[in-house]
Design a protein around this motif. Sequence first.
Motif, PDB file in Angstrom:
ATOM      1  N   GLU A  49      11.733  20.367 -33.056  1.00  0.00           N
ATOM      2  CA  GLU A  49      11.464  19.883 -31.500  1.00  0.00           C
ATOM      3  C   GLU A  49      12.357  21.119 -30.496  1.00  0.00           C
ATOM      4  OE1 GLU A  49      13.127  16.649 -28.412  1.00  0.00           O
ATOM      5  OE2 GLU A  49      12.658  15.889 -30.428  1.00  0.00           O
ATOM      6  N   VAL A  50      11.446  21.371 -29.685  1.00  0.00           N
ATOM      7  CA  VAL A  50      12.038  22.432 -28.589  1.00  0.00           C
ATOM      8  C   VAL A  50      11.832  21.501 -27.350  1.00  0.00           C
ATOM      9  CG1 VAL A  50      11.654  24.608 -27.504  1.00  0.00           C
ATOM     10  CG2 VAL A  50      10.884  24.379 -29.953  1.00  0.00           C
ATOM     11  N   SER A  51      13.182  21.492 -26.633  1.00  0.00           N
ATOM     12  CA  SER A  51      13.080  20.827 -25.554  1.00  0.00           C
ATOM     13  C   SER A  51      14.278  21.556 -24.374  1.00  0.00           C
ATOM     14  CB  SER A  51      13.960  19.373 -25.806  1.00  0.00           C
ATOM     15  OG  SER A  51      15.111  19.513 -26.183  1.00  0.00           O
ATOM     16  N   VAL A  52      14.034  21.276 -23.358  1.00  0.00           N
ATOM     17  CA  VAL A  52      14.903  21.972 -22.210  1.00  0.00           C
ATOM     18  C   VAL A  52      16.225  21.054 -22.144  1.00  0.00           C
ATOM     19  CG1 VAL A  52      12.730  22.440 -20.983  1.00  0.00           C
ATOM     20  CG2 VAL A  52      14.073  20.492 -20.404  1.00  0.00           C
ATOM     21  N   ASP A  53      17.075  21.990 -21.578  1.00  0.00           N
ATOM     22  CA  ASP A  53      18.545  21.305 -21.436  1.00  0.00           C
ATOM     23  C   ASP A  53      18.429  20.086 -20.537  1.00  0.00           C
ATOM     24  OD1 ASP A  53      21.169  20.757 -20.680  1.00  0.00           O
ATOM     25  OD2 ASP A  53      21.912  23.169 -20.798  1.00  0.00           O
ATOM     26  N   PRO A  54      19.210  18.909 -20.911  1.00  0.00           N
ATOM     27  CA  PRO A  54      18.688  17.767 -19.952  1.00  0.00           C
ATOM     28  C   PRO A  54      19.457  17.720 -18.793  1.00  0.00           C
ATOM     29  CG  PRO A  54      20.029  17.314 -21.998  1.00  0.00           C
ATOM     30  CD  PRO A  54      19.778  18.655 -22.197  1.00  0.00           C
ATOM     31  N   PHE A  55      20.607  18.860 -18.741  1.00  0.00           N
ATOM     32  CA  PHE A  55      21.178  18.982 -17.448  1.00  0.00           C
ATOM     33  C   PHE A  55      20.114  19.224 -16.475  1.00  0.00           C
ATOM     34  CE2 PHE A  55      23.274  21.409 -14.292  1.00  0.00           C
ATOM     35  CZ  PHE A  55      24.240  20.882 -13.962  1.00  0.00           C
ATOM     36  N   TYR A  56      19.154  19.993 -16.595  1.00  0.00           N
ATOM     37  CA  TYR A  56      17.982  20.153 -15.486  1.00  0.00           C
ATOM     38  C   TYR A  56      17.288  19.391 -15.513  1.00  0.00           C
ATOM     39  CZ  TYR A  56      20.761  24.613 -15.920  1.00  0.00           C
ATOM     40  OH  TYR A  56      21.749  25.664 -15.880  1.00  0.00           O
ATOM     41  N   SER A  57      17.323  18.000 -15.849  1.00  0.00           N
ATOM     42  CA  SER A  57      16.187  17.012 -15.670  1.00  0.00           C
ATOM     43  C   SER A  57      16.038  16.851 -14.430  1.00  0.00           C
ATOM     44  CB  SER A  57      16.609  15.703 -16.760  1.00  0.00           C
ATOM     45  OG  SER A  57      17.665  15.080 -15.864  1.00  0.00           O
ATOM     46  N   ALA A  58      14.902  16.148 -13.889  1.00  0.00           N
ATOM     47  CA  ALA A  58      14.826  15.854 -12.524  1.00  0.00           C
ATOM     48  C   ALA A  58      15.532  14.930 -11.964  1.00  0.00           C
ATOM     49  CB  ALA A  58      13.000  15.283 -12.458  1.00  0.00           C
ATOM     50  N   SER A  59      16.000  13.912 -12.584  1.00  0.00           N
ATOM     51  CA  SER A  59      16.937  12.842 -12.344  1.00  0.00           C
ATOM     52  C   SER A  59      18.299  13.486 -12.233  1.00  0.00           C
ATOM     53  CB  SER A  59      16.952  11.698 -13.373  1.00  0.00           C
ATOM     54  OG  SER A  59      17.583  11.976 -14.554  1.00  0.00           O
ATOM     55  N   ASN A  60      18.766  14.395 -12.900  1.00  0.00           N
ATOM     56  CA  ASN A  60      20.043  14.868 -12.571  1.00  0.00           C
ATOM     57  C   ASN A  60      20.010  15.778 -11.671  1.00  0.00           C
ATOM     58  OD1 ASN A  60      22.857  15.120 -13.684  1.00  0.00           O
ATOM     59  ND2 ASN A  60      22.377  16.865 -14.793  1.00  0.00           N
ATOM     60  N   LEU A  61      19.036  16.656 -11.398  1.00  0.00           N
ATOM     61  CA  LEU A  61      18.995  17.632 -10.154  1.00  0.00           C
ATOM     62  C   LEU A  61      18.756  16.707  -8.930  1.00  0.00           C
ATOM     63  CD1 LEU A  61      16.407  20.253 -11.839  1.00  0.00           C
ATOM     64  CD2 LEU A  61      18.969  20.473 -11.355  1.00  0.00           C
ATOM     65  N   LYS A  62      18.069  15.478  -8.968  1.00  0.00           N
ATOM     66  CA  LYS A  62      18.163  15.038  -7.809  1.00  0.00           C
ATOM     67  C   LYS A  62      19.693  14.233  -7.565  1.00  0.00           C
ATOM     68  CE  LYS A  62      15.914  10.608  -6.005  1.00  0.00           C
ATOM     69  NZ  LYS A  62      15.096   9.622  -6.207  1.00  0.00           N
ATOM     70  N   SER A  63      20.148  14.054  -8.581  1.00  0.00           N
ATOM     71  CA  SER A  63      21.883  13.711  -8.296  1.00  0.00           C
ATOM     72  C   SER A  63      22.549  14.650  -7.620  1.00  0.00           C
ATOM     73  CB  SER A  63      22.303  12.859  -9.695  1.00  0.00           C
ATOM     74  OG  SER A  63      21.725  11.618 -10.005  1.00  0.00           O
ATOM     75  N   ILE A  64      22.447  15.756  -8.274  1.00  0.00           N
ATOM     76  CA  ILE A  64      23.297  16.923  -7.765  1.00  0.00           C
ATOM     77  C   ILE A  64      23.010  17.102  -6.342  1.00  0.00           C
ATOM     78  CG2 ILE A  64      23.613  19.254  -8.162  1.00  0.00           C
ATOM     79  CD1 ILE A  64      23.281  19.035 -10.986  1.00  0.00           C
ATOM     80  N   ASP A  65      21.694  17.093  -6.079  1.00  0.00           N
ATOM     81  CA  ASP A  65      21.081  17.526  -4.697  1.00  0.00           C
ATOM     82  C   ASP A  65      21.756  16.300  -3.727  1.00  0.00           C
ATOM     83  OD1 ASP A  65      19.551  19.529  -5.379  1.00  0.00           O
ATOM     84  OD2 ASP A  65      17.768  18.618  -5.310  1.00  0.00           O
ATOM     85  N   GLU A  66      21.769  15.106  -3.996  1.00  0.00           N
ATOM     86  CA  GLU A  66      22.453  13.991  -3.328  1.00  0.00           C
ATOM     87  C   GLU A  66      24.011  14.163  -3.347  1.00  0.00           C
ATOM     88  OE1 GLU A  66      22.941  10.754  -1.077  1.00  0.00           O
ATOM     89  OE2 GLU A  66      20.966  11.713  -1.506  1.00  0.00           O
ATOM     90  N   SER A  67      24.546  14.769  -4.106  1.00  0.00           N
ATOM     91  CA  SER A  67      26.033  14.926  -4.100  1.00  0.00           C
ATOM     92  C   SER A  67      26.349  16.014  -3.187  1.00  0.00           C
ATOM     93  CB  SER A  67      26.637  15.345  -5.547  1.00  0.00           C
ATOM     94  OG  SER A  67      26.561  14.196  -6.499  1.00  0.00           O
ATOM     95  N   ILE A  68      25.563  17.170  -3.263  1.00  0.00           N
ATOM     96  CA  ILE A  68      25.763  18.289  -2.327  1.00  0.00           C
ATOM     97  C   ILE A  68      25.424  17.763  -0.874  1.00  0.00           C
ATOM     98  CG2 ILE A  68      24.480  20.167  -1.676  1.00  0.00           C
ATOM     99  CD1 ILE A  68      24.117  21.045  -4.553  1.00  0.00           C
ATOM    100  N   GLN A  70      25.919  14.813   0.264  1.00  0.00           N
ATOM    101  CA  GLN A  70      27.206  14.012   0.711  1.00  0.00           C
ATOM    102  C   GLN A  70      28.477  14.841   1.121  1.00  0.00           C
ATOM    103  OE1 GLN A  70      27.799  11.126  -2.190  1.00  0.00           O
ATOM    104  NE2 GLN A  70      26.007  10.098  -1.956  1.00  0.00           N
ATOM    105  N   ILE A  71      28.644  15.776   0.240  1.00  0.00           N
ATOM    106  CA  ILE A  71      29.529  16.972   0.495  1.00  0.00           C
ATOM    107  C   ILE A  71      29.437  17.524   1.796  1.00  0.00           C
ATOM    108  CG2 ILE A  71      30.623  19.019  -0.352  1.00  0.00           C
ATOM    109  CD1 ILE A  71      30.041  18.134  -3.202  1.00  0.00           C
ATOM    110  N   ASN A  72      28.223  18.060   2.083  1.00  0.00           N
ATOM    111  CA  ASN A  72      27.949  18.592   3.151  1.00  0.00           C
ATOM    112  C   ASN A  72      27.997  17.747   4.578  1.00  0.00           C
ATOM    113  OD1 ASN A  72      27.451  21.152   1.997  1.00  0.00           O
ATOM    114  ND2 ASN A  72      25.272  20.679   1.729  1.00  0.00           N
ATOM    115  N   GLN A  73      27.864  16.386   4.368  1.00  0.00           N
ATOM    116  CA  GLN A  73      28.088  15.428   5.557  1.00  0.00           C
ATOM    117  C   GLN A  73      29.477  15.021   5.747  1.00  0.00           C
ATOM    118  OE1 GLN A  73      25.074  12.463   4.403  1.00  0.00           O
ATOM    119  NE2 GLN A  73      23.385  13.597   5.278  1.00  0.00           N
ATOM    120  N   GLY A  74      30.447  15.603   4.789  1.00  0.00           N
ATOM    121  CA  GLY A  74      31.865  15.233   4.777  1.00  0.00           C
ATOM    122  C   GLY A  74      31.975  13.801   4.134  1.00  0.00           C
ATOM    123  N   LYS A  75      31.166  13.110   3.395  1.00  0.00           N
ATOM    124  CA  LYS A  75      31.305  12.177   2.742  1.00  0.00           C
ATOM    125  C   LYS A  75      31.952  12.202   1.382  1.00  0.00           C
ATOM    126  CE  LYS A  75      27.359   9.996   5.101  1.00  0.00           C
ATOM    127  NZ  LYS A  75      25.988   9.231   4.589  1.00  0.00           N
TER     128      LYS A  75
END
Length: 90
Positions: A49-68, A70-75
């Motif tokens: 099996e060849v797969s991508v690093d799960p760190f870069y999954s769509a759901s994880n990237l969405k969570s990272i974007d949301e965290s960024i 919130q940080i930019n909004q001072g939350k």
Amino acid sequence: MSQTSISIRIDENLKKAMEQTCKELGMNMTTAFTIFAKKMSREHRIPFEVSVDPFYSASNLKSIDESIKQINQGKVVVKTMEELEDMANE
């Protein structure tokens, strides 16, 4: 059957780790690559099996974007290490 040589480039530490694993299996790297080539040729696929690093999954990237966002909004909540340790001991 005539033989031919191939040349590949891999990380030095990866090569050493593979050599050690091959040694433990009672073979050398040439034998390991030959097994891989025969299996791939016979099955017409990569034989594992060849797969991508799960760190870069769509759901994880969405969570990272949301965290960024919130940080930019001072939350954010800021705690010192001592405060975090106190919270863990409660």
